[in-house]
Design an enzyme around this catalytic site. Structure first.
Site, PDB file in Angstrom:
ATOM      1  CE  LYS A   9      -3.608   2.232   2.752  1.00 22.41           C
ATOM      2  NZ  LYS A   9      -4.420   2.098   3.958  1.00 22.41           N
ATOM      3  CB  SER A  25      -0.919   1.741 -16.799  1.00 20.66           C
ATOM      4  OG  SER A  25      -0.081   2.736 -17.355  1.00 20.66           O
ATOM      5  CE1 TYR A  58      -0.083  -1.295 -18.064  1.00 19.55           C
ATOM      6  CE2 TYR A  58      -2.461  -1.385 -18.340  1.00 19.55           C
ATOM      7  CZ  TYR A  58      -1.211  -1.040 -18.815  1.00 19.55           C
ATOM      8  OH  TYR A  58      -1.081  -0.419 -20.030  1.00 19.55           O
TER       9      TYR A  58
END
Length: 128
Positions: A9, A25, A58
């Protein structure tokens, strides 16, 4: 049985760019990726603290020590430069790995520099 747990995170990073014309992305400074164990092409959830938008995309590795957090493609409509985001990657963990699983959490400071690197997410923590 597998459980999907938070693995990595980046907490309260600031968006440095939003590029609608890119293919797609999120570009993240490679140093930040290394610190929390996120790899190129990994799927992540992005949460925008400013407007509540949540999306999946991604990762593309950005220049080291640049502090770059650039949301690309259609998701660029969900952020603005300066927004505060949380970027989360997950891992599938089996029952044997469950007790030993240790996520990596980077609490961000000014200029997208890590102010704290944690091995857990503290309970009842308020971050400004």
């Amino acid at each position: 049985m597998f459980r999907m747990l938070m693995n990595s995170k980046i907490h309260r990073a600031q968006v440095t760019q939003a590029d609608l014309n890119y293919v797609g992305s999120i570009t993240i400074d490679q140093d930040l990726m290394d610190a929390v164990g996120i790899v190129a092409n990994e799927k992540v959830h992005v949460v925008n603290n400013n407007n509540g938008a949540r999306f999946e995309t991604y990762v593309i590795a950005g220049e080291r020590a640049s502090g770059v957090i650039c949301v690309n493609g259609a998701a660029a409509r969900l952020v603005q430069k300066g927004d505060i985001v949380i970027i989360i990657a997950y891992a599938y963990v089996n029952a044997e790995e469950l007790a030993a699983h240790v996520p990596r959490v980077a609490i961000m400071g000014p200029d997208n520099r890590i102010s704290q690197l944690l091995a857990h997410e503290p309970a009842l923590t308020v971050m400004n």
